[in-house]
Scaffold this motif. Structure first.
Motif, mmCIF file in Angstrom:
data_model
loop_
_atom_site.group_PDB
_atom_site.id
_atom_site.type_symbol
_atom_site.label_atom_id
_atom_site.label_comp_id
_atom_site.label_asym_id
_atom_site.label_seq_id
_atom_site.Cartn_x
_atom_site.Cartn_y
_atom_site.Cartn_z
ATOM 1 N N LEU A 8 0.831 -1.199 0.000
ATOM 2 C CA LEU A 8 0.000 0.000 0.000
ATOM 3 C C LEU A 8 0.872 1.258 0.000
ATOM 4 C CD1 LEU A 8 -2.771 1.379 0.163
ATOM 5 C CD2 LEU A 8 -2.634 1.136 2.657
ATOM 6 N N ASP A 9 1.908 1.288 0.839
ATOM 7 C CA ASP A 9 2.785 2.452 0.870
ATOM 8 C C ASP A 9 3.526 2.623 -0.457
ATOM 9 O OD1 ASP A 9 2.043 3.097 3.429
ATOM 10 O OD2 ASP A 9 3.770 2.142 4.385
ATOM 11 N N GLY A 10 3.937 1.514 -1.026
ATOM 12 C CA GLY A 10 4.618 1.588 -2.314
ATOM 13 C C GLY A 10 3.711 2.127 -3.401
ATOM 14 N N PHE A 11 2.453 1.696 -3.404
ATOM 15 C CA PHE A 11 1.501 2.193 -4.394
ATOM 16 C C PHE A 11 1.231 3.681 -4.169
ATOM 17 C CE2 PHE A 11 -0.898 -1.755 -6.118
ATOM 18 C CZ PHE A 11 0.306 -2.399 -6.350
ATOM 19 N N ARG A 12 1.112 4.091 -2.910
ATOM 20 C CA ARG A 12 0.886 5.514 -2.625
ATOM 21 C C ARG A 12 2.029 6.345 -3.193
ATOM 22 N NH1 ARG A 12 0.958 5.285 2.489
ATOM 23 N NH2 ARG A 12 -1.279 5.124 2.894
#
Length: 297
Positions: free
Chosen positions: A169-173
């Motif tokens: 999720l953090d990587g996608f953000r």
């Protein structure tokens, strides 16, 4: 003459491609000139939702979810090889199944690799190219490529674990909202990373995506061939680019003029996802370009 009185709704459909159920979005009259919209990482056809309705009065826009992305099926690795070659072959098969005989191709992110290979495979079918932050000039890579290069030069389990940390999720953000100026950062909806992570977080999909990311070095050998295609065929080309992009800064856009000196170039004050932050500026540029190169017979 336009096919309808104004922008229209998109339809949401599925089609079987080599045994894989493929979800796609489509807008516009079925006989209108086609704009084909392959997506990149970590997106899906959802990133084109506004563009589809904005141009549906005059063009037929088609945006598939690639295998293992969005709402499309996720075949086992024995049935689909999660590599750039496999996705390029898929896009060709999709265009064949949809009976597309002439089209403009939108080239963005990883979708630019798949789209370029389609153009090279059947250059006579290409009415034009629209390039939006899709790079093919290695010497103009931005600083975010530095971390990827470390994985590329030291492949193996440790690098795979490093890549997997970004499939989160953090990587996608970070992919959707990174590097943007403060005055436009809040235009990027959190739906982009929350939706796409919810669709990608299945362990099988994560593993397949890591495989695709590991395969990215194979694209480097294609760059000279793609540049040669541009020099030889000189397809009509519109470049709309967000230079606030850690992977693909301004130089990556301007590099296209080495091989396409006549390409129309517009640098907007955005980043990698201009259709979220600068749609109102992009649509008139695209409409003007398509009116010149891809109109009904």
């Amino acid at each position: 003459m336009p096919f309808g009185p104004g922008p229209g709704p998109a339809s949401h459909r599925t089609v079987d491609i080599d045994g894989i159920e493929i979800f796609y979005r489509e807008a516009g009259h079925p006989d209108a000139p086609v704009l084909l919209l392959p997506h990149g990482y970590p997106g899906s056809s959802f990133v084109y939702r506004h563009l589809l309705t904005a141009l549906a009065d005059r063009w037929r826009l088609i945006a598939p979810d690639l295998p293992g992305f969005g709402y499309s099926g996720t075949p086992a690795p024995d049935d689909f090889d999660y590599t750039f070659d496999a996705y390029a072959d898929f896009l060709f098969a999709f265009a064949q199944e949809m009976r597309l005989d002439r089209y403009v191709i939108w080239l963005h992110d990883y979708g630019s690799q798949f789209g370029f290979r389609l153009a090279m495979r059947e250059p006579a079918r290409v009415a034009g190219l629209i390039i939006q932050n899709g790079d093919i000039y290695e010497d103009e890579f931005g600083p975010k490529y530095d971390g990827l290069r470390r994985f590329w030069t030291n492949p193996g389990p440790e690098s795979r674990r490093g890549i997997a940390q970004h499939v989160s999720l953090d990587g996608f953000r970070d992919e959707f909202a990174g590097e943007l100026p403060a005055e436009v950062a809040d235009r990027v909806p959190p739906d982009l990373w929350t939706l796409h992570w919810s669709l990608m977080s299945d362990p099988a999909r994560v593993a397949n995506l890591v495989r695709l990311l590991e395969d990215q070095p194979t694209t480097l050998a294609w760059f000279p061939r793609q540049q040669a295609y541009l020099r030889e065929h000189q397809p009509p080309t519109l470049i709309v680019w967000g230079p606030n992009d850690g992977y693909m800064p301004e130089g990556a856009a301007r590099a296209y003029h080495r091989d396409l000196p006549g390409a129309e170039l517009h640098l907007l004050n955005g980043g990698h996802w201009l259709l979220e932050t600068h749609l109102a500026e992009v649509v008139p540029l695209v409409r003007d370009f398509l009116n010149r190169v891809h109109t009904p017979a």
